[in-house]
Design a protein around this motif. Sequence first.
Motif, PDB file in Angstrom:
ATOM      1  N   ASP A 412     -21.636 -29.419  19.788  1.00  0.00           N
ATOM      2  CA  ASP A 412     -20.691 -28.297  19.911  1.00  0.00           C
ATOM      3  C   ASP A 412     -20.647 -27.378  18.696  1.00  0.00           C
ATOM      4  OD1 ASP A 412     -19.497 -29.947  18.110  1.00  0.00           O
ATOM      5  OD2 ASP A 412     -17.646 -30.237  19.231  1.00  0.00           O
ATOM      6  N   LYS A 413     -21.561 -27.598  17.732  1.00  0.00           N
ATOM      7  CA  LYS A 413     -21.533 -26.746  16.543  1.00  0.00           C
ATOM      8  C   LYS A 413     -22.942 -26.446  16.047  1.00  0.00           C
ATOM      9  CE  LYS A 413     -19.589 -26.133  11.958  1.00  0.00           C
ATOM     10  NZ  LYS A 413     -18.654 -26.623  10.942  1.00  0.00           N
ATOM     11  N   ILE A 414     -23.187 -25.153  15.776  1.00  0.00           N
ATOM     12  CA  ILE A 414     -24.445 -24.730  15.168  1.00  0.00           C
ATOM     13  C   ILE A 414     -24.248 -24.733  13.658  1.00  0.00           C
ATOM     14  CG2 ILE A 414     -26.099 -22.841  14.930  1.00  0.00           C
ATOM     15  CD1 ILE A 414     -25.229 -21.936  17.767  1.00  0.00           C
ATOM     16  N   ILE A 415     -24.980 -25.604  12.974  1.00  0.00           N
ATOM     17  CA  ILE A 415     -24.799 -25.778  11.535  1.00  0.00           C
ATOM     18  C   ILE A 415     -25.711 -24.850  10.738  1.00  0.00           C
ATOM     19  CG2 ILE A 415     -24.972 -27.449   9.634  1.00  0.00           C
ATOM     20  CD1 ILE A 415     -24.361 -29.625  11.751  1.00  0.00           C
ATOM     21  N   ASP A 416     -26.944 -24.718  11.187  1.00  0.00           N
ATOM     22  CA  ASP A 416     -27.888 -23.859  10.460  1.00  0.00           C
ATOM     23  C   ASP A 416     -28.919 -23.304  11.436  1.00  0.00           C
ATOM     24  OD1 ASP A 416     -28.916 -22.586   8.235  1.00  0.00           O
ATOM     25  OD2 ASP A 416     -30.334 -24.192   7.801  1.00  0.00           O
ATOM     26  N   LEU A 417     -29.453 -22.113  11.105  1.00  0.00           N
ATOM     27  CA  LEU A 417     -30.466 -21.482  11.944  1.00  0.00           C
ATOM     28  C   LEU A 417     -31.364 -20.615  11.059  1.00  0.00           C
ATOM     29  CD1 LEU A 417     -29.927 -19.896  15.435  1.00  0.00           C
ATOM     30  CD2 LEU A 417     -31.396 -18.785  13.769  1.00  0.00           C
ATOM     31  N   VAL A 418     -32.658 -20.813  11.185  1.00  0.00           N
ATOM     32  CA  VAL A 418     -33.638 -20.022  10.438  1.00  0.00           C
ATOM     33  C   VAL A 418     -34.604 -19.396  11.439  1.00  0.00           C
ATOM     34  CG1 VAL A 418     -35.470 -20.046   8.723  1.00  0.00           C
ATOM     35  CG2 VAL A 418     -33.477 -21.525   8.419  1.00  0.00           C
ATOM     36  N   ALA A 419     -34.815 -18.070  11.333  1.00  0.00           N
ATOM     37  CA  ALA A 419     -35.705 -17.357  12.256  1.00  0.00           C
ATOM     38  C   ALA A 419     -36.858 -16.736  11.474  1.00  0.00           C
ATOM     39  CB  ALA A 419     -34.941 -16.273  13.006  1.00  0.00           C
ATOM     40  N   THR A 420     -38.072 -16.890  11.988  1.00  0.00           N
ATOM     41  CA  THR A 420     -39.249 -16.302  11.359  1.00  0.00           C
ATOM     42  C   THR A 420     -40.114 -15.611  12.406  1.00  0.00           C
ATOM     43  OG1 THR A 420     -40.440 -18.403  11.576  1.00  0.00           O
ATOM     44  CG2 THR A 420     -39.333 -17.988   9.480  1.00  0.00           C
ATOM     45  N   GLY A 421     -40.813 -14.570  11.948  1.00  0.00           N
ATOM     46  CA  GLY A 421     -41.731 -13.834  12.831  1.00  0.00           C
ATOM     47  C   GLY A 421     -42.499 -12.820  12.017  1.00  0.00           C
ATOM     48  N   ASP A 422     -43.690 -13.211  11.545  1.00  0.00           N
ATOM     49  CA  ASP A 422     -44.401 -12.363  10.583  1.00  0.00           C
ATOM     50  C   ASP A 422     -45.037 -11.126  11.193  1.00  0.00           C
ATOM     51  OD1 ASP A 422     -46.438 -13.606  11.934  1.00  0.00           O
ATOM     52  OD2 ASP A 422     -47.185 -14.759  10.224  1.00  0.00           O
ATOM     53  N   LYS A 423     -44.924 -10.955  12.507  1.00  0.00           N
ATOM     54  CA  LYS A 423     -45.480  -9.767  13.146  1.00  0.00           C
ATOM     55  C   LYS A 423     -44.406  -8.729  13.489  1.00  0.00           C
ATOM     56  CE  LYS A 423     -49.729 -11.388  13.392  1.00  0.00           C
ATOM     57  NZ  LYS A 423     -50.825 -10.808  12.594  1.00  0.00           N
ATOM     58  N   GLU A 424     -43.152  -9.033  13.176  1.00  0.00           N
ATOM     59  CA  GLU A 424     -42.083  -8.094  13.514  1.00  0.00           C
ATOM     60  C   GLU A 424     -42.070  -6.901  12.550  1.00  0.00           C
ATOM     61  OE1 GLU A 424     -40.282  -8.884  16.645  1.00  0.00           O
ATOM     62  OE2 GLU A 424     -42.231  -9.816  16.306  1.00  0.00           O
ATOM     63  N   THR A 425     -41.523  -5.790  13.024  1.00  0.00           N
ATOM     64  CA  THR A 425     -41.561  -4.530  12.272  1.00  0.00           C
ATOM     65  C   THR A 425     -40.757  -4.627  10.972  1.00  0.00           C
ATOM     66  OG1 THR A 425     -41.611  -3.380  14.389  1.00  0.00           O
ATOM     67  CG2 THR A 425     -41.181  -2.050  12.435  1.00  0.00           C
ATOM     68  N   PRO A 426     -41.402  -4.339   9.817  1.00  0.00           N
ATOM     69  CA  PRO A 426     -40.671  -4.368   8.543  1.00  0.00           C
ATOM     70  C   PRO A 426     -39.483  -3.416   8.558  1.00  0.00           C
ATOM     71  CG  PRO A 426     -43.043  -4.246   8.166  1.00  0.00           C
ATOM     72  CD  PRO A 426     -42.832  -4.035   9.637  1.00  0.00           C
ATOM     73  N   GLY A 427     -38.350  -3.916   8.089  1.00  0.00           N
ATOM     74  CA  GLY A 427     -37.159  -3.079   7.979  1.00  0.00           C
ATOM     75  C   GLY A 427     -36.370  -2.914   9.256  1.00  0.00           C
ATOM     76  N   ILE A 428     -36.943  -3.355  10.385  1.00  0.00           N
ATOM     77  CA  ILE A 428     -36.228  -3.242  11.663  1.00  0.00           C
ATOM     78  C   ILE A 428     -36.168  -4.634  12.303  1.00  0.00           C
ATOM     79  CG2 ILE A 428     -36.155  -2.109  13.914  1.00  0.00           C
ATOM     80  CD1 ILE A 428     -37.652   0.221  12.692  1.00  0.00           C
ATOM     81  N   GLY A 429     -37.333  -5.109  12.790  1.00  0.00           N
ATOM     82  CA  GLY A 429     -37.354  -6.476  13.311  1.00  0.00           C
ATOM     83  C   GLY A 429     -37.011  -7.487  12.240  1.00  0.00           C
ATOM     84  N   THR A 430     -37.510  -7.262  11.014  1.00  0.00           N
ATOM     85  CA  THR A 430     -37.212  -8.194   9.919  1.00  0.00           C
ATOM     86  C   THR A 430     -35.721  -8.215   9.582  1.00  0.00           C
ATOM     87  OG1 THR A 430     -37.783  -6.436   8.344  1.00  0.00           O
ATOM     88  CG2 THR A 430     -39.500  -8.031   8.877  1.00  0.00           C
ATOM     89  N   LYS A 431     -35.055  -7.080   9.839  1.00  0.00           N
ATOM     90  CA  LYS A 431     -33.606  -7.032   9.618  1.00  0.00           C
ATOM     91  C   LYS A 431     -32.893  -7.979  10.585  1.00  0.00           C
ATOM     92  CE  LYS A 431     -29.763  -3.725   9.441  1.00  0.00           C
ATOM     93  NZ  LYS A 431     -29.319  -2.351   9.756  1.00  0.00           N
ATOM     94  N   ALA A 432     -33.375  -8.041  11.843  1.00  0.00           N
ATOM     95  CA  ALA A 432     -32.796  -8.976  12.814  1.00  0.00           C
ATOM     96  C   ALA A 432     -33.053 -10.407  12.392  1.00  0.00           C
ATOM     97  CB  ALA A 432     -33.380  -8.707  14.204  1.00  0.00           C
ATOM     98  N   LEU A 433     -34.259 -10.684  11.880  1.00  0.00           N
ATOM     99  CA  LEU A 433     -34.586 -12.044  11.424  1.00  0.00           C
ATOM    100  C   LEU A 433     -33.662 -12.476  10.283  1.00  0.00           C
ATOM    101  CD1 LEU A 433     -38.493 -11.758  11.359  1.00  0.00           C
ATOM    102  CD2 LEU A 433     -37.128 -13.007  13.040  1.00  0.00           C
TER     103      LEU A 433
END
Length: 480
Positions: A412-433
């Motif tokens: 019932d609890k999300i303690i930690d979350l890490v997202a990666t995606g080296d093909k996402e758009t710098p400054g836009i997709g990376t901002k979401a990551l």
Amino acid sequence: MKQNNIVALGVIGVGILAAAVTGYQARNLGTSSSVAKSQIPKDAVTATGEAQGLGGPVKVEVIANAEKIFSINVLDASGETPNIGTLAVDQLPASIFEANSLAVDSVTGATITSTAIKNAAAQAIESAGFDPANFGFVKEEKKEVVVNTDDIPADAVTASGEAQGLGGPVKVEITATADKIYNLTATGDMETPGIGTKALEELPGAIISANSVSVDAVSGATITSDAIKEAAKKALESAGFDAANFAGGEAQAKDAGDTKETPAETTAAAAEKKDIPADAVTVTGEAQGLGGPVKVEITATADKIIDVVATGDKETPGIGTKALEELPAAIISKNSIDVDAVSGATVTSDAIKEAARKALESADFGAAEEKESKEETKKAEDSKDASDSVKATGEAQGLGGPVKVEITATADKIIDLVATGDKETPGIGTKALEELPEAIISKNSLDVDAVSGATVTSDAIKEAAKKALESAGFDPASYK
């Protein structure tokens, strides 16, 4: 015959590729930026206009009559920054068409390209024989001061000075007597187009009009403005004049013994006023920006930030450089690195704050105490759930490639979350990551808003997190 078919298919393929390549040069933005040809009246005129963007000329085609825009398309914007200036190319024509007006908001983070599109459209409308003012266009008048050389007395002296701007040296040539400034020109070919160059154009006139080097900086171009004023001061001194005679209100404040620092002052101004306390130290820190390292030099005591200078020669001109110019003053004014990011320049802003934090820590000041306290509290809370938590991974398709999520959670609890995606758009997709994981953890739910401008990457993060939770045996619907 089979060989001929292959050749024919090859020609078709080349044609498709050519269309794809030239599609950026001549964007047809669809029905949202034009009406059907059958609805265009006979008095409508097709015309083109051009204006300077951030990286080169922006060309626009408009079909209009005296009172209505029937179509607007960007024909060329090949010099604009991908995924930043090009956002304005994609979005602004539709806004202008729908509002039938050039007085629409610029696209966030792409002010220079947005302005270029509006100026080019206005030029097109004017060349078609119509008044752009009918569509809400107001031409920006340059703040110029006309200098009559006949008014310059024989005892006036012309001298030059130089100071460091944002991108390189800024040079000033000034003509003055002991008590009056008659002319001033400023040059600096490394300053940011549309921002620093605006200060080079506007500030000399302000200095001449005020007969003072103590004038307000041009908005968004503090570093270039300060360089012009410092170079002017040096020029006056090299001519044998006392720069304090041209300091206006600042000179009066000094005479009165008032050395209180104002929020927007820079290191040069602070040093000139000799108000840096003896226990202040100057330290540096560095963090990763959007294009490369961002360095911060900070002067502070244990309880006061006196000055901040941020540099990063790989940051996006007109966007990241805006953060380099504006954020230091905000940090000084608030006496804290916990300030809002400059709109459209989140990555560079975060890098400045992180570098400032590292600098303060290196001086053994308590910049990190609040952060460390929050981290300790979080660790204490998370440790309660550590015994029954599970770590799992999930993957989903982002804009440029796979987005991977590693999640640590209980039922019932999300303690930690890490997202990666080296093909996402710098400054836009990376901002979401960077930003979306924190939002998910904070809300303890995958039902969070997408990061503005990065919907595809945001949806991929949420989908990958959902898969991770399911692979751990948890129901994603439980996290609401």
